[in-house]
Write a protein that holds these residues in place. Structure first.
Motif, mmCIF file in Angstrom:
data_model
loop_
_atom_site.group_PDB
_atom_site.id
_atom_site.type_symbol
_atom_site.label_atom_id
_atom_site.label_comp_id
_atom_site.label_asym_id
_atom_site.label_seq_id
_atom_site.Cartn_x
_atom_site.Cartn_y
_atom_site.Cartn_z
ATOM 1 N N PRO A 184 -39.000 11.271 -70.920
ATOM 2 C CA PRO A 184 -39.812 12.490 -70.823
ATOM 3 C C PRO A 184 -39.541 13.222 -69.505
ATOM 4 O O PRO A 184 -39.416 12.597 -68.444
ATOM 5 C CB PRO A 184 -41.254 11.969 -70.870
ATOM 6 N N LEU A 185 -39.447 14.539 -69.576
ATOM 7 C CA LEU A 185 -39.188 15.336 -68.375
ATOM 8 C C LEU A 185 -40.413 15.354 -67.474
ATOM 9 O O LEU A 185 -41.552 15.369 -67.941
ATOM 10 C CB LEU A 185 -38.810 16.767 -68.766
ATOM 11 N N HIS A 186 -40.189 15.389 -66.173
ATOM 12 C CA HIS A 186 -41.284 15.380 -65.205
ATOM 13 C C HIS A 186 -41.723 16.781 -64.793
ATOM 14 O O HIS A 186 -42.660 16.927 -64.011
ATOM 15 C CB HIS A 186 -40.862 14.626 -63.933
ATOM 16 N N TYR A 187 -41.089 17.801 -65.330
ATOM 17 C CA TYR A 187 -41.351 19.164 -64.880
ATOM 18 C C TYR A 187 -42.737 19.654 -65.286
ATOM 19 O O TYR A 187 -43.336 19.180 -66.258
ATOM 20 C CB TYR A 187 -40.273 20.112 -65.427
ATOM 21 N N CYS A 188 -43.235 20.643 -64.547
ATOM 22 C CA CYS A 188 -44.559 21.211 -64.827
ATOM 23 C C CYS A 188 -44.575 21.888 -66.207
ATOM 24 O O CYS A 188 -43.533 22.353 -66.688
ATOM 25 C CB CYS A 188 -44.922 22.250 -63.769
ATOM 26 N N PRO A 189 -45.727 21.991 -66.832
ATOM 27 C CA PRO A 189 -45.843 22.700 -68.109
ATOM 28 C C PRO A 189 -45.357 24.148 -67.970
ATOM 29 O O PRO A 189 -45.743 24.851 -67.036
ATOM 30 C CB PRO A 189 -47.344 22.641 -68.424
ATOM 31 N N GLY A 190 -44.499 24.557 -68.886
ATOM 32 C CA GLY A 190 -44.001 25.924 -68.862
ATOM 33 C C GLY A 190 -42.759 26.136 -68.033
ATOM 34 O O GLY A 190 -42.142 27.198 -68.091
ATOM 35 N N CYS A 191 -42.363 25.127 -67.248
ATOM 36 C CA CYS A 191 -41.134 25.235 -66.460
ATOM 37 C C CYS A 191 -39.938 25.280 -67.409
ATOM 38 O O CYS A 191 -39.888 24.567 -68.405
ATOM 39 C CB CYS A 191 -41.014 24.036 -65.528
ATOM 40 N N THR A 192 -38.969 26.125 -67.083
ATOM 41 C CA THR A 192 -37.828 26.287 -67.990
ATOM 42 C C THR A 192 -36.625 25.419 -67.615
ATOM 43 O O THR A 192 -35.556 25.557 -68.200
ATOM 44 C CB THR A 192 -37.419 27.768 -68.060
ATOM 45 N N HIS A 193 -36.800 24.508 -66.652
ATOM 46 C CA HIS A 193 -35.720 23.555 -66.362
ATOM 47 C C HIS A 193 -35.330 22.797 -67.633
ATOM 48 O O HIS A 193 -34.146 22.527 -67.870
ATOM 49 C CB HIS A 193 -36.161 22.546 -65.306
ATOM 50 N N GLY A 194 -36.317 22.432 -68.437
ATOM 51 C CA GLY A 194 -36.030 21.662 -69.638
ATOM 52 C C GLY A 194 -35.124 22.399 -70.599
ATOM 53 O O GLY A 194 -34.239 21.798 -71.229
ATOM 54 N N ILE A 195 -35.319 23.712 -70.716
ATOM 55 C CA ILE A 195 -34.460 24.522 -71.581
ATOM 56 C C ILE A 195 -33.027 24.484 -71.072
ATOM 57 O O ILE A 195 -32.082 24.291 -71.846
ATOM 58 C CB ILE A 195 -34.970 25.974 -71.655
ATOM 59 N N VAL A 196 -32.869 24.651 -69.765
ATOM 60 C CA VAL A 196 -31.514 24.678 -69.198
ATOM 61 C C VAL A 196 -30.859 23.304 -69.308
ATOM 62 O O VAL A 196 -29.658 23.206 -69.581
ATOM 63 C CB VAL A 196 -31.550 25.157 -67.738
ATOM 64 N N HIS A 197 -31.644 22.238 -69.116
ATOM 65 C CA HIS A 197 -31.090 20.893 -69.316
ATOM 66 C C HIS A 197 -30.505 20.772 -70.718
ATOM 67 O O HIS A 197 -29.415 20.217 -70.914
ATOM 68 C CB HIS A 197 -32.184 19.840 -69.127
ATOM 69 N N ARG A 198 -31.250 21.243 -71.687
ATOM 70 C CA ARG A 198 -30.780 21.160 -73.067
ATOM 71 C C ARG A 198 -29.475 21.941 -73.254
ATOM 72 O O ARG A 198 -28.531 21.466 -73.894
ATOM 73 C CB ARG A 198 -31.845 21.688 -74.037
ATOM 74 N N LEU A 199 -29.400 23.135 -72.668
ATOM 75 C CA LEU A 199 -28.199 23.954 -72.815
ATOM 76 C C LEU A 199 -26.987 23.294 -72.168
ATOM 77 O O LEU A 199 -25.870 23.353 -72.701
ATOM 78 C CB LEU A 199 -28.439 25.341 -72.206
ATOM 79 N N VAL A 200 -27.204 22.666 -71.018
ATOM 80 C CA VAL A 200 -26.108 21.943 -70.370
ATOM 81 C C VAL A 200 -25.653 20.786 -71.256
ATOM 82 O O VAL A 200 -24.442 20.583 -71.465
ATOM 83 C CB VAL A 200 -26.551 21.417 -68.981
ATOM 84 N N ALA A 201 -26.600 20.036 -71.800
ATOM 85 C CA ALA A 201 -26.259 18.904 -72.657
ATOM 86 C C ALA A 201 -25.542 19.369 -73.926
ATOM 87 O O ALA A 201 -24.595 18.721 -74.400
ATOM 88 C CB ALA A 201 -27.519 18.119 -73.017
#
Length: 251
Positions: free
Chosen positions: A14-31
């Motif tokens: 599970p990602l540790h980022y705050c709710p609504g942070c878009t780091h998770g989206i970019v992680h997915r795009l990199v992957a």
């Protein structure tokens, strides 16, 4: 029939980022880019200090840590020592455009064959919301409670415009992840940046306009809206340099 699934290059952590942070989206795009190019087994990511310092938990490829701002220097060493590997950095604006500006500029000037993913949310996220080199004029932060005053703090640094003035870089593009349309464009840009490296073309940087609801003091939706209303007008999206495209036009 499977129509949507987690990229193989992302772990189940599970990602540790705050709710609504878009780091998770970019992680997915990199992957997704790593999966599309089939390079997971020879890819090395470099994450320095910042919100993404724990990126090693989220990608299945090898990861290395770098001191604050030094990711391009570490990536340069990794790539030169292991030229067959694909090396990328994942950096925030405080890291890349402040303490790491020299490493960024000189890696670009040398056209090092690396890929840089640059997250611009116009604020220092991990350390509590201080003004960053990319904070907008008038933007309220912990260290600019009355708004960024350009008379004393200077103007924000536009990284794509700056680096595109150099002769070295191969590919420079700015994207955003505040809408489906922009996410799809970001996906295309990130994959191209990795593909350029597999083809030995040289330095590629993708700047991603991202949100920070916690330190902006907004809801997640308001943060996405602010990217459109405040960030994109000051940091226009688009390709700022693409040498291969120019070569194609000449042909």
């Amino acid at each position: 029939m499977t129509v949507f699934e987690k990229p193989k290059s992302l772990t189940d952590v599970p990602l540790h980022y705050c709710p609504g942070c878009t780091h998770g989206i970019v992680h997915r795009l990199v992957a997704e880019a790593i999966d599309a190019l089939g390079i997971e087994g020879r890819t090395i990511g470099v994450a320095p200090v910042g919100c993404a310092v724990m990126a090693y938990d989220y990608f299945t490829c090898d990861m290395a840590e770098a001191a604050h701002g030094r990711a391009p220097a570490v990536a340069t060493g990794l790539k030169r020592a292991n030229p067959d590997n694909i090396v990328f950095t994942y950096q925030g604006d405080g890291d890349l455009a402040s303490i790491g500006m020299a490493e960024t500029v000189h890696a670009a000037a040398r056209n090092e064959n690396i890929t840089v993913i640059f997250i611009n949310n116009a604020i220092y996220g991990m350390t509590g919301g201080q003004m960053a080199p990319t904070s907008l004029p008038g933007q309220v932060t912990q260290t600019s409670p009355y708004g960024r005053d350009v008379k004393t703090a200077g103007f924000p640094i536009k990284v794509c415009e700056l680096l595109s003035s150099l002769d070295g870089p191969q590919y420079i593009e700015r994207v955003a992840v505040n809408s489906v349309k922009n996410v799809l464009a970001a996906k295309k840009a990130i994959e191209k940046a990795f593909r350029n490296q597999t083809e030995g073309k040289g330095f590629s940087l993708v700047e991603v306009l991202s949100s920070c609801p916690t330190n902006w003091g907004t809801t997640p939706q308001e943060a996405l809206d602010r990217i459109a209303s405040d960030m994109i007008p000051y940091y226009p999206l688009g390709v700022y340099k693409d040498i291969s495209a120019k070569e194609g036009e000449k042909e």
